[in-house]
Design a protein around this motif. Structure first.
Motif, PDB file in Angstrom:
ATOM      1  N   LEU A 208       0.721  -1.180   0.159  1.00 55.96           N
ATOM      2  CA  LEU A 208      -0.036   0.122   0.010  1.00 55.96           C
ATOM      3  C   LEU A 208       0.932   1.130   0.128  1.00 55.96           C
ATOM      4  O   LEU A 208       0.615   2.235  -0.518  1.00 55.96           O
ATOM      5  CB  LEU A 208      -0.961  -0.154   1.267  1.00 55.96           C
ATOM      6  N   GLY A 209       1.954   1.150   0.718  1.00 51.87           N
ATOM      7  CA  GLY A 209       2.964   2.257   0.884  1.00 51.87           C
ATOM      8  C   GLY A 209       3.448   2.632  -0.629  1.00 51.87           C
ATOM      9  O   GLY A 209       3.611   3.697  -1.196  1.00 51.87           O
ATOM     10  N   ASP A 210       3.805   1.406  -1.230  1.00 46.11           N
ATOM     11  CA  ASP A 210       4.655   1.657  -2.509  1.00 46.11           C
ATOM     12  C   ASP A 210       3.388   2.235  -3.547  1.00 46.11           C
ATOM     13  O   ASP A 210       3.971   2.841  -4.336  1.00 46.11           O
ATOM     14  CB  ASP A 210       5.067   0.145  -3.049  1.00 46.11           C
ATOM     15  N   ASP A 211       2.145   1.687  -3.411  1.00 47.93           N
ATOM     16  CA  ASP A 211       1.364   2.386  -4.452  1.00 47.93           C
ATOM     17  C   ASP A 211       0.649   3.579  -4.015  1.00 47.93           C
ATOM     18  O   ASP A 211      -0.017   3.982  -4.496  1.00 47.93           O
ATOM     19  CB  ASP A 211       0.365   1.115  -4.401  1.00 47.93           C
ATOM     20  N   LYS A 212       1.361   4.061  -2.875  1.00 53.84           N
ATOM     21  CA  LYS A 212       1.020   5.632  -2.736  1.00 53.84           C
ATOM     22  C   LYS A 212      -0.348   5.851  -2.542  1.00 53.84           C
ATOM     23  O   LYS A 212      -0.977   6.969  -3.017  1.00 53.84           O
ATOM     24  CB  LYS A 212       1.460   6.445  -3.723  1.00 53.84           C
ATOM     25  N   VAL A 213      -1.062   4.973  -1.862  1.00 56.44           N
ATOM     26  CA  VAL A 213      -2.647   4.996  -1.808  1.00 56.44           C
ATOM     27  C   VAL A 213      -2.897   6.191  -0.906  1.00 56.44           C
ATOM     28  O   VAL A 213      -2.101   6.545  -0.093  1.00 56.44           O
ATOM     29  CB  VAL A 213      -3.279   3.646  -0.944  1.00 56.44           C
ATOM     30  N   ARG A 214      -4.163   6.613  -0.978  1.00 53.21           N
ATOM     31  CA  ARG A 214      -4.685   8.077  -0.241  1.00 53.21           C
ATOM     32  C   ARG A 214      -5.631   7.756   0.620  1.00 53.21           C
ATOM     33  O   ARG A 214      -5.988   8.767   1.643  1.00 53.21           O
ATOM     34  CB  ARG A 214      -5.212   8.982  -1.405  1.00 53.21           C
ATOM     35  N   PHE A 215      -6.180   6.415   0.968  1.00 52.13           N
ATOM     36  CA  PHE A 215      -7.194   6.369   2.198  1.00 52.13           C
ATOM     37  C   PHE A 215      -6.370   5.930   3.232  1.00 52.13           C
ATOM     38  O   PHE A 215      -5.043   5.776   3.401  1.00 52.13           O
ATOM     39  CB  PHE A 215      -7.872   5.250   1.710  1.00 52.13           C
ATOM     40  N   LYS A 216      -7.168   5.924   4.365  1.00 49.83           N
ATOM     41  CA  LYS A 216      -6.747   5.761   5.728  1.00 49.83           C
ATOM     42  C   LYS A 216      -6.341   4.134   5.982  1.00 49.83           C
ATOM     43  O   LYS A 216      -7.304   3.378   5.431  1.00 49.83           O
ATOM     44  CB  LYS A 216      -7.750   6.209   6.851  1.00 49.83           C
ATOM     45  N   LEU A 217      -5.661   3.707   7.011  1.00 48.79           N
ATOM     46  CA  LEU A 217      -5.301   2.422   7.254  1.00 48.79           C
ATOM     47  C   LEU A 217      -5.762   2.212   8.853  1.00 48.79           C
ATOM     48  O   LEU A 217      -5.325   2.977   9.677  1.00 48.79           O
ATOM     49  CB  LEU A 217      -4.134   2.234   6.869  1.00 48.79           C
ATOM     50  N   ALA A 218      -6.264   1.090   8.997  1.00 49.29           N
ATOM     51  CA  ALA A 218      -6.679   0.651  10.427  1.00 49.29           C
ATOM     52  C   ALA A 218      -6.144  -0.824  10.551  1.00 49.29           C
ATOM     53  O   ALA A 218      -6.099  -1.600   9.825  1.00 49.29           O
ATOM     54  CB  ALA A 218      -7.936   0.749  10.623  1.00 49.29           C
ATOM     55  N   LEU A 219      -5.185  -0.818  11.690  1.00 52.27           N
ATOM     56  CA  LEU A 219      -4.761  -2.257  12.157  1.00 52.27           C
ATOM     57  C   LEU A 219      -5.586  -2.761  13.159  1.00 52.27           C
ATOM     58  O   LEU A 219      -5.897  -2.368  14.106  1.00 52.27           O
ATOM     59  CB  LEU A 219      -3.285  -2.117  12.814  1.00 52.27           C
ATOM     60  N   SER A 220      -6.318  -4.151  13.014  1.00 49.42           N
ATOM     61  CA  SER A 220      -6.961  -4.855  13.988  1.00 49.42           C
ATOM     62  C   SER A 220      -5.664  -5.620  15.029  1.00 49.42           C
ATOM     63  O   SER A 220      -5.282  -6.614  14.540  1.00 49.42           O
ATOM     64  CB  SER A 220      -7.805  -5.844  13.629  1.00 49.42           C
TER      65      SER A 220
END
Length: 348
Positions: A208-220
């Motif tokens: 996701l970092g390499d793809d430079k996504v723009r959405f938020k991330l949550a870790l369960s």
């Protein structure tokens, strides 16, 4: 054996242009069809009323349009709406509309079932049948948005990928669905209003970092040491806390996007003072904006229980004293099995 017709929503503009040229029609038809598919949300070729009947028949003979259908809908006493959706091949998934005064949030699924077997999650006890395609995920959001407009006279403001399945195990379809949702010729929702939640697939978090996504991330996260996390989340055996901390830092370095830690409290498992201190140490190693402390919602297969209110408040107090930005998230939709961890396609 008949060959299945190609899904028209999986074709790009060049392929559609080529098709209309092959049947001797004009290229402007591509724009008309594209609008019906992604902006007017046609669920059949007959819906495309500004096309001739003859052209609609040709399209139906050349392509499929396997749209998601609403099967059942349940309304909670607190305003939450849970829907069971049926796929073209007869499977069921669930999605939830979570209303508050400020927000109208869609909680959407990414897989039919799940393969991760988290012990506290009803979906984890189901077999994973298949991944949802990006257009099926898009349909979910469209249908929940229509519910929001009908029930609350307001469009969706947020989307969370916290329903059935592990989004990062369906990486390409989830990203393509978000691309369609946020596109000007889609639902045009800002990616900053979309959160993808993962049980912790470190390789894909870095991707996701390499793809430079723009959405938020949550870790369960749900446990602050490996021994406890191993007992409730088998994925931790190959994606332990140290590895996840490294992946989250990489993701943040590449994107600068908001990260949330999710932590369900289980009585006598992860709700002690020591657990709160361990969670604080993880928080200080990760560029997290927030820790969501979540009430446990009982499911039939899991033996644990929700801590009493004093234990919850004591846990929150320790986090506050340690300057952890933590929020207690109260359950919504428990009376219809729509709360966190409860989605399991039960027949009602």
């Amino acid at each position: 054996m008949n060959t299945p017709l190609p899904n028209i929503r999986h074709l790009g503009v060049p392929a559609l242009e080529e098709y209309f040229e092959s049947i001797g029609d004009k290229k402007f038809r591509v724009k008309q069809v594209h609008e019906w598919l992604w902006q007017k949300h046609a669920h059949s070729f007959d819906d495309m009323t500004n096309l001739s009947k003859d052209l609609r028949a040709k399209l139906a003979g050349s392509f499929s349009l396997p749209a998601l259908k609403t099967d059942t809908t349940q309304f909670s006493d607190d305003g939450t709406v849970k829907s069971r959706f049926k796929t073209f091949d007869g499977h069921f998934i669930e999605g939830v509309l979570i209303p508050t005064d400020e927000r109208k949030t869609a909680c959407v699924s990414s897989q039919i079932g799940c393969s991760l077997s988290c012990k506290f999650c009803a979906t984890g006890y189901m077999d994973r049948k298949r991944n949802l395609t990006y257009d099926e995920i898009y349909d979910q959001v469209v249908l929940i948005n229509q519910q929001s407009e009908k029930t609350y006279d307001r469009k969706l403001t947020n989307i969370v990928f916290m329903g059935m399945g592990e989004p990062l195990m369906n990486y390409n379809n989830v990203l393509k669905a978000i691309e369609r949702i946020s596109a000007e010729d889609g639902l045009f929702m800002s990616p900053k209003r979309i959160t993808v939640s993962t049980a912790g697939v470190a390789k894909q978090i870095k991707m996701l970092g390499d793809d430079k996504v723009r959405f938020k991330l949550a870790l369960s996260l749900h446990a602050a040491n490996d021994a406890k996390r191993d007992t409730i989340m088998p994925i931790n055996e190959h994606n332990n806390i140290k590895v996840l901390i490294e992946a989250l830092n990489y993701f943040y370095k590449q994107t600068g996007n908001e990260i949330t830690l999710e932590y369900i409290l289980f009585k006598n498992l992860n709700d002690s003072e020591k657990d709160a201190e361990e969670l604080t140490r993880i928080y200080r190693q990760v560029p997290a904006d927030l820790v969501n402390i979540i009430e446990y919602n009982p499911i039939d297969a899991f033996r644990f229980a929700k801590p009493d209110e004093d234990a919850i408040q004591n846990f929150m107090g320790i986090l506050e004293a340690n300057k952890v930005n933590a929020r207690l998230r109260r359950s919504r939709g428990k009376d219809i099995d729509a709360a966190c961890g409860q989605l399991a396609n039960k027949n009602k």
